[in-house]
Design an enzyme around this catalytic site. Sequence first.
Site, PDB file in Angstrom:
ATOM      1  N   GLU A 123    -129.462 -49.792  38.758  1.00  0.00           N
ATOM      2  CA  GLU A 123    -130.309 -50.937  39.119  1.00  0.00           C
ATOM      3  C   GLU A 123    -131.301 -51.236  37.998  1.00  0.00           C
ATOM      4  O   GLU A 123    -131.636 -50.343  37.214  1.00  0.00           O
ATOM      5  CB  GLU A 123    -131.053 -50.646  40.431  1.00  0.00           C
ATOM      6  CG  GLU A 123    -131.780 -49.316  40.447  1.00  0.00           C
ATOM      7  CD  GLU A 123    -132.206 -48.858  41.844  1.00  0.00           C
ATOM      8  OE1 GLU A 123    -131.368 -48.868  42.760  1.00  0.00           O
ATOM      9  OE2 GLU A 123    -133.386 -48.495  42.001  1.00  0.00           O
ATOM     10  N   LYS A 125    -134.580 -51.686  35.780  1.00  0.00           N
ATOM     11  CA  LYS A 125    -135.903 -51.049  35.774  1.00  0.00           C
ATOM     12  C   LYS A 125    -136.939 -52.143  35.572  1.00  0.00           C
ATOM     13  O   LYS A 125    -137.028 -52.736  34.500  1.00  0.00           O
ATOM     14  CB  LYS A 125    -135.991 -50.009  34.666  1.00  0.00           C
ATOM     15  CG  LYS A 125    -137.326 -49.298  34.656  1.00  0.00           C
ATOM     16  CD  LYS A 125    -137.298 -48.108  33.732  1.00  0.00           C
ATOM     17  CE  LYS A 125    -138.543 -47.277  33.869  1.00  0.00           C
ATOM     18  NZ  LYS A 125    -139.778 -47.975  33.553  1.00  0.00           N
ATOM     19  N   ASP A 127    -140.445 -53.923  34.991  1.00  0.00           N
ATOM     20  CA  ASP A 127    -141.629 -53.561  34.219  1.00  0.00           C
ATOM     21  C   ASP A 127    -142.879 -54.069  34.936  1.00  0.00           C
ATOM     22  O   ASP A 127    -143.392 -55.143  34.638  1.00  0.00           O
ATOM     23  CB  ASP A 127    -141.517 -54.175  32.819  1.00  0.00           C
ATOM     24  CG  ASP A 127    -142.501 -53.559  31.864  1.00  0.00           C
ATOM     25  OD1 ASP A 127    -143.135 -52.547  32.230  1.00  0.00           O
ATOM     26  OD2 ASP A 127    -142.644 -54.090  30.756  1.00  0.00           O
ATOM     27  N   TYR A 234    -137.328 -50.242  45.884  1.00  0.00           N
ATOM     28  CA  TYR A 234    -136.164 -49.563  45.309  1.00  0.00           C
ATOM     29  C   TYR A 234    -136.004 -48.108  45.732  1.00  0.00           C
ATOM     30  O   TYR A 234    -135.085 -47.425  45.310  1.00  0.00           O
ATOM     31  CB  TYR A 234    -136.154 -49.657  43.787  1.00  0.00           C
ATOM     32  CG  TYR A 234    -137.465 -49.280  43.107  1.00  0.00           C
ATOM     33  CD1 TYR A 234    -138.009 -48.018  43.233  1.00  0.00           C
ATOM     34  CD2 TYR A 234    -138.152 -50.218  42.347  1.00  0.00           C
ATOM     35  CE1 TYR A 234    -139.192 -47.682  42.619  1.00  0.00           C
ATOM     36  CE2 TYR A 234    -139.342 -49.893  41.715  1.00  0.00           C
ATOM     37  CZ  TYR A 234    -139.859 -48.622  41.851  1.00  0.00           C
ATOM     38  OH  TYR A 234    -141.039 -48.297  41.253  1.00  0.00           O
ATOM     39  N   LYS A 321    -133.247 -46.709  28.784  1.00  0.00           N
ATOM     40  CA  LYS A 321    -134.116 -47.734  28.194  1.00  0.00           C
ATOM     41  C   LYS A 321    -133.334 -48.671  27.287  1.00  0.00           C
ATOM     42  O   LYS A 321    -132.413 -48.251  26.597  1.00  0.00           O
ATOM     43  CB  LYS A 321    -135.239 -47.068  27.386  1.00  0.00           C
ATOM     44  CG  LYS A 321    -136.275 -46.355  28.246  1.00  0.00           C
ATOM     45  CD  LYS A 321    -137.010 -47.348  29.128  1.00  0.00           C
ATOM     46  CE  LYS A 321    -138.231 -46.786  29.799  1.00  0.00           C
ATOM     47  NZ  LYS A 321    -139.400 -46.706  29.001  1.00  0.00           N
ATOM     48  N   CYS A 415    -158.711 -30.580   5.664  1.00  0.00           N
ATOM     49  CA  CYS A 415    -158.961 -31.298   6.921  1.00  0.00           C
ATOM     50  C   CYS A 415    -160.033 -32.374   6.674  1.00  0.00           C
ATOM     51  O   CYS A 415    -161.107 -32.062   6.161  1.00  0.00           O
ATOM     52  CB  CYS A 415    -159.439 -30.317   7.983  1.00  0.00           C
ATOM     53  SG  CYS A 415    -160.028 -31.119   9.475  1.00  0.00           S
ATOM     54  N   CYS A 418    -163.419 -31.277   8.783  1.00  0.00           N
ATOM     55  CA  CYS A 418    -164.286 -30.135   8.483  1.00  0.00           C
ATOM     56  C   CYS A 418    -164.109 -29.616   7.061  1.00  0.00           C
ATOM     57  O   CYS A 418    -164.808 -28.707   6.635  1.00  0.00           O
ATOM     58  CB  CYS A 418    -164.063 -29.007   9.486  1.00  0.00           C
ATOM     59  SG  CYS A 418    -162.454 -28.218   9.334  1.00  0.00           S
ATOM     60  N   CYS A 433    -155.061 -27.844  10.087  1.00  0.00           N
ATOM     61  CA  CYS A 433    -156.383 -27.478   9.614  1.00  0.00           C
ATOM     62  C   CYS A 433    -156.620 -26.025   9.994  1.00  0.00           C
ATOM     63  O   CYS A 433    -156.341 -25.612  11.117  1.00  0.00           O
ATOM     64  CB  CYS A 433    -157.404 -28.395  10.297  1.00  0.00           C
ATOM     65  SG  CYS A 433    -159.053 -27.709  10.387  1.00  0.00           S
ATOM     66  N   CYS A 439    -164.071 -26.552  13.373  1.00  0.00           N
ATOM     67  CA  CYS A 439    -163.672 -27.933  13.100  1.00  0.00           C
ATOM     68  C   CYS A 439    -164.109 -28.853  14.240  1.00  0.00           C
ATOM     69  O   CYS A 439    -163.656 -28.703  15.382  1.00  0.00           O
ATOM     70  CB  CYS A 439    -162.162 -28.012  12.922  1.00  0.00           C
ATOM     71  SG  CYS A 439    -161.598 -29.698  12.670  1.00  0.00           S
TER      72      CYS A 439
HETATM   73  S1  IVH Z   1    -137.305 -44.980  41.051  1.00  0.00           S
HETATM   74  C1  IVH Z   1    -138.472 -40.848  42.220  1.00  0.00           C
HETATM   75  N1  IVH Z   1    -136.359 -47.355  40.463  1.00  0.00           N
HETATM   76  O1  IVH Z   1    -140.457 -46.941  36.581  1.00  0.00           O
HETATM   77  C2  IVH Z   1    -138.033 -42.080  41.544  1.00  0.00           C
HETATM   78  N2  IVH Z   1    -138.436 -46.712  39.511  1.00  0.00           N
HETATM   79  O2  IVH Z   1    -140.875 -45.041  34.425  1.00  0.00           O
HETATM   80  C3  IVH Z   1    -139.124 -43.035  41.370  1.00  0.00           C
HETATM   81  N3  IVH Z   1    -139.491 -48.429  38.128  1.00  0.00           N
HETATM   82  O3  IVH Z   1    -142.768 -44.952  38.279  1.00  0.00           O
HETATM   83  C4  IVH Z   1    -138.851 -44.259  40.674  1.00  0.00           C
HETATM   84  N4  IVH Z   1    -137.934 -49.956  38.386  1.00  0.00           N
HETATM   85  O4  IVH Z   1    -142.785 -47.498  38.727  1.00  0.00           O
HETATM   86  C5  IVH Z   1    -137.359 -46.465  40.279  1.00  0.00           C
HETATM   87  N5  IVH Z   1    -135.427 -49.432  40.066  1.00  0.00           N
HETATM   88  C6  IVH Z   1    -136.413 -48.564  39.884  1.00  0.00           C
HETATM   89  C7  IVH Z   1    -137.543 -48.867  39.076  1.00  0.00           C
HETATM   90  C8  IVH Z   1    -138.538 -47.907  38.914  1.00  0.00           C
HETATM   91  C9  IVH Z   1    -139.112 -49.676  37.836  1.00  0.00           C
HETATM   92  C10 IVH Z   1    -140.742 -47.804  37.634  1.00  0.00           C
HETATM   93  C11 IVH Z   1    -141.501 -46.969  38.645  1.00  0.00           C
HETATM   94  C12 IVH Z   1    -141.573 -45.599  38.025  1.00  0.00           C
HETATM   95  C13 IVH Z   1    -141.406 -45.916  36.575  1.00  0.00           C
HETATM   96  C14 IVH Z   1    -140.944 -44.723  35.775  1.00  0.00           C
END
Ligand code: IVH
Length: 691
Positions: A123, A125, A127, A234, A321, A415, A418, A433, A439
């Site tokens: 699914e 991700k 933002d 989700y 990612k 350093c 210091c 250092c 320091c």
């Molecule tokens: S599952 C235990 N599903 O990404 C699993 N997270 O980088 C919890 N996020 O903290 C997260 N889309 O805020 C899940 N389809 C998705 C997501 C998602 C965005 C975010 C979420 C999480 C963060 C981690």
Amino acid sequence: MNTLMDLEHLDAKVRHSDLVKEIRTHDGAYYQDDAPKISDAHYDKLRKELEKLEEKYPDLITKDSPTQSVGAPASKGFQKVKHVVPMLSLSNVFSEEDVTDFHERIRRFLGLSESDEVELVAEPKIDGLSCSLRYEDRKLVLAATRGDGAEGENITQNVKTIKDIPQTLPDDAPDILEVRGEIYMSSKDFEALNKAQEEAGKPVFANPRNAAAGSVRQLDVNVTRQRPIKFFGYALGEVSESFADTHFEVREKLKSWAIPETSFKLCSSLADIMAHYEEILEGRAALDYDIDGVVYKVNRLDYQERLGFISRSPRWATAHKFPAERAVTVLKEIDIQVGRTGALTPVARLEPVTVGGVVVSNATLHNADEIERKDIRVGDTVVIQRAGDVIPQVVEVLKDKRKGNPPSFDFPGHCPACGSLAIREDDDVILRCTGGLICPAQAVERLKHFVSRLAFDIDGLGAKIVEQFYEEGLIKSPADIFKLKDLNKTLQPPIREREGWGDLSENNLFESINTRRNIQLNRFIYALGIRQVGEATAKRLAATYGSLSALNEAMKAAQNRESEAFQELLNIEDIGPAVADDLLGFFAEEHNQQVLADLEALLEIQTYEAAQSVDSPVSGKTLVFTGTLTTVGRQEAKAKAESLGAKVAGSVSKKTDYVIAGEDAGSKLKKAKDLGVEVLSEEQWSALINS
Ligand code: IVH
């Protein structure tokens, strides 16, 4: 007008200009970077002071005064909420190879064979910022931010203004249901909001994520109501009864209950997963919201349960990612930063440039070798890249843009803080250092670490304030933090009278310091900032030794490398000779002993058992696994034991309570028998933990 009045007016004018500058800086940190540098209360105080000043001297009001625009960060005022089921984050993967490893690891952990299928759901991700919605008796009763994962903020009133979140659920929903998801702002709404902000002379947000975060963290719910924020569900948090066997079914159910959702697809092979990743990546531009990767989740919920978590992320999910975004800019300068353990890190100061919706003005250059390898020189035009939350880095120099022949960077041999000699240990690429305790840069970094989120987590004592207090000599060592309130009684001027402070922010600071006088042992150990001792190692040390005095005694005894105490230390999972060296070095240092004694006198450090209080037949017991287990993977067995409060050791000693012997167990089984340690078969072990 008499002279006194004139003088007063002049003072007011200077103060006014300082305040405007300060508030603008904090607006930038808030709107552009989503990284406020001061507490909300502190910020409110600055604005109040400005308002008062302008009330008294209206002629000071300028068009660009922050009072002429609304939209300040939220005041401190959200209540804390403990999450019954922690809100976790996700591990990241970046390549097909990483995805294959992830899939393989799951199979191994569960003890599955090549032919067993592990289905994943893929699914997008999103933002945004994570949020948990809690329904009780099918009514929305609570909405909370993630916070540190264990405790977030109650943002219920604000979330109730989000139109696409149902306030009630149909009859077939369970009595208690927590829906985890993401609050976000669509690209169209983001552009419209920024246009309106601009027209009203207010600061604009750097990206939709910051706009969504800023909107939801408003204390005035009427401001939030006017902001077009949305939600996608989700995952689940606490549920009173299970209603699905797979993640796919969970998502279908959520959809049927009118929870807004993104797409999700069931994938049964790696080829399937990669094809779907490409599909989402290609479709990214057409979406009306920002996504920064694809999340893969193990479909079967019973597998998820067995896989569990590793520190802050589930083993059953990961985020793939999208490739890092790149930009071209000019390298203005190279600064050397000194870390908590003395590591000298070169930092590139850049002409600010936007990369993937974020303004970047610093990037890491890693180390001296990297600078040399990439032949990076001050004044060069460079390519930088930023992937997700990873620190931006300089990738390469555009040599054809180089003007003249600037000198190569001369990495300092001393350093910068210091002046002590900087050396490389063995084959380390990092220069360190050697100033250690003298320091000041290391001391400040250690203090910052001490108050950081996973350590003492002291609200209101951010990095900038630690630096300031250190420079002024108010806080020189960790114990000083807990003496600050007393010191403040005789301090001239007291903290509340300093620039940017007031009664309220001073009070809040002392209150948050006070609540941390009682601290868990594992957090305490982590806070000490011993090299190579992260969160997980700190936990293992806490679990093994139980109390600070026991740990300290053991470390003193282990200074003798022939001792049993040294063997016991090496016996702890993941502690090898190098980590042991750093630990013993720390405890052998006279000054560190003084720090520990000072802190012990001021704090209540909970024993590990008290903090864990896991009620299980193996809680507090030391176990060793040996041989091949047939019903579960070795890793799963260890994780299970640790979750039940047991300590898992690598070798058998008199202190071992049980040895769990699988098939073909060899020398460890023999040693257990020799020492008279109780040996359990795999069946006996599973009977014991399920009893
Ligand atoms: S599952 C235990 N599903 O990404 C699993 N997270 O980088 C919890 N996020 O903290 C997260 N889309 O805020 C899940 N389809 C998705 C997501 C998602 C965005 C975010 C979420 C999480 C963060 C981690």
